[in-house]
Scaffold this active site. Structure first.
Site, PDB file in Angstrom:
ATOM      1  CG  ASN A 209      -0.181  -0.147   2.502  1.00 33.77           C
ATOM      2  OD1 ASN A 209       0.629   0.706   2.832  1.00 33.77           O
ATOM      3  ND2 ASN A 209      -0.407  -1.243   3.231  1.00 33.77           N
ATOM      4  CG  ASP A 278      -6.677  -4.789   5.133  1.00 31.98           C
ATOM      5  OD1 ASP A 278      -6.107  -4.668   6.225  1.00 31.98           O
ATOM      6  OD2 ASP A 278      -7.359  -3.892   4.592  1.00 31.98           O
ATOM      7  CE  LYS A 288       7.841 -11.489 -14.658  1.00 32.18           C
ATOM      8  NZ  LYS A 288       8.635 -10.756 -15.623  1.00 32.18           N
ATOM      9  CG  PHE A 324      -2.733   5.525  13.127  1.00 29.19           C
ATOM     10  CD1 PHE A 324      -2.050   5.287  14.313  1.00 29.19           C
ATOM     11  CD2 PHE A 324      -2.515   6.736  12.461  1.00 29.19           C
ATOM     12  CE1 PHE A 324      -1.169   6.224  14.834  1.00 29.19           C
ATOM     13  CE2 PHE A 324      -1.633   7.678  12.970  1.00 29.19           C
ATOM     14  CZ  PHE A 324      -0.965   7.426  14.157  1.00 29.19           C
ATOM     15  CE  LYS A 338      -8.940   0.073  13.194  1.00 28.89           C
ATOM     16  NZ  LYS A 338      -8.253   0.620  12.026  1.00 28.89           N
ATOM     17  CE  LYS A 342     -10.083  -3.992  14.382  1.00 34.33           C
ATOM     18  NZ  LYS A 342      -9.205  -4.174  13.274  1.00 34.33           N
TER      19      LYS A 342
END
Ligand SMILES: Cc1cc2nc3c(=O)[nH]c(=O)nc-3n(C[C@H](O)[C@H](O)[C@H](O)COP(=O)(O)O)c2cc1C
Length: 395
Positions: A209, A278, A288, A324, A338, A342
């Site tokens: 990301n 994720d 490959k 975060f 959240k 959590k």
């Protein structure tokens, strides 16, 4: 950053003395009141006028010089000093300091100083390795001086080995660590995660990301500056790690999870700022993946471990866990959910639709969400956001 701080620099008769002009200049730029004391022999290597011009303070050499302002004589200066650094420290001055000899302005003032004292030895390798010098350094450590390990390399005398004074930028970091911030996290162990993770698809490709690690690195540095013992678990990023922080480099989400789980128990504060991928491929191709024109290939994905949930479900008494969240809509509501789900103490929420927030930028716009508060902060540098997060945690 150093406004109101008095830094005393002791310069001795070493070829490295000229480098301290850069250190003095950097400290002045940061707002410090810099006072340089030179040994007489040091004046053979650099002229006191250089330091006087850079610091706007008289450079002290002679204890019996009558041409001084009363408030800079040795006892008064020793009292005013917030930090005292002897760099470069010659073998001679190290020996004198270790044995309480005070026969010049520098050694007299340091004997009267109660502040933190840093000593950066600089000398030929044979001198440095001489057991007499080593014993003197041990003695200084015993009396609470901090010794900055000399670097190894090519020395001015032509030898190669230990004895090189570190660059002024490195010496500056030692000073900043001591006096740039209040040490309100002394005794605390802080674990910070930063950056992205990368999940291999084949030996060439990976899933990742846009995280650059800037926010997490700023938090690790801020916690270190406030006296904490900091471990930074970092995914692949292009940032020079802050000094005095223990950096654990990982690549994948599984490695990140292992690194965090094995250290979490002993930490007082855990801040998970890393953007862990994720999903990861269920299997990694050993070669490959080759595609013919127009043909696609399917990669099967599975969820990576939710590290924040693991931390929340293993939270021990007195531990503070901060995660975060990056939202594009319903930021407050989603972050509050959240937080509860959590079992963590704080969520730092970014609204990705806000300019100057999120990945890659040097600024961030965040809301600090706890069970009973939501503090929306204005746009700030990531360094300031890092300190605001730590302020809130300490409160
Ligand atoms: C060119 C030159 C370079 C020197 N470099 C060093 C050095 O890096 N470290 C050191 O301990 N002594 C060095 N010395 C020797 C010291 O200057 C000498 O021991 C002196 O007495 C130290 O005085 P001070 O400790 O009062 O400053 C050097 C001498 C010369 C001539």
């Amino acid at each position: 950053m150093l406004k109101g701080k008095c830094v005393v620099l002791g310069v001795t008769g070493s070829i490295a003395a000229y480098k301290i002009a850069n250190l003095a200049s950097a400290l002045v730029k940061l707002g410090a009141d810099v006072n340089v004391i030179m040994t007489k022999n040091a004046t053979n290597f650099i002229n006191p006028i250089t330091f006087e011009t850079l610091t706007s303070n008289k450079c002290l050499v002679d204890t019996f010089d009558r041409n001084f302002q009363f408030n800079v004589e040795h006892v008064a200066l020793a009292k005013r000093a917030d930090i005292f650094m002897v760099a470069p420290a010659s073998a001679n001055v190290i020996g004198k300091m270790a044995h309480g000899i005070a026969d010049d302005m520098l050694t007299t003032t340091i004997l009267a100083a109660k502040c933190k004292k840093l000593v950066s030895p600089a000398m030929n390798t044979n001198m440095f390795e001489n057991p007499i010098v080593q014993d003197n350094l041990q003695t200084l450590k015993k009396y609470g001086f901090e010794i900055i390990e000399p670097a190894s390399g090519y020395l001015a005398c032509g030898d190669t080995g230990a004895g090189k004074m570190p660059d002024p930028e490195v010496l500056l970091q030692y000073i900043l660590r001591e006096i740039s911030h209040e040490h309100d996290l002394t005794g605390k162990k802080v674990l910070v995660t930063a950056g992205p993770t990368a999940e291999a698809i084949d030996p060439v490709r990976f899933i990742t990301n846009h995280s650059t690690g800037k926010m997490g690195y700023a938090i690790a540095k801020a916690a270190m500056e406030r006296g904490a013992e900091v471990t930074l678990v970092s995914g692949p990023v292009n940032i020079t790690p802050p000094m005095f922080v223990d950096v654990v480099n990982i690549t994948s989400a599984a490695e990140m999870a292992d690194a965090v789980k094995s250290r979490a128990g002993e930490c007082d504060i855990i801040i998970k700022s890393a953007a862990v991928a994720d999903y990861r491929p269920t299997t990694v191709a050993t070669e490959k993946i080759k595609k013919k024109d127009g043909e696609g290939s399917t990669i099967e994905l599975e969820r990576t471990e939710d590290i924040l949930s693991y931390l929340g479900s293993h939270k021990r008494d007195g531990q503070f866990i901060c995660g975060f969240s990056m939202e594009t809509e319903n930021m407050l509501e989603n972050s509050q959910k959240k937080l509860k789900k959590k079992n963590v103490d704080m969520i730092v929420a970014n609204n990705l639709r806000t300019a100057g927030a999120g990945f890659g930028t040097d600024t961030n716009v965040v809301t600090l969400i706890t069970a009973d508060s939501a503090d929306e902060l204005p746009k700030m540098s990531k360094e300031d956001v890092a300190h605001a997060i730590l302020d809130k945690i300490i409160k």
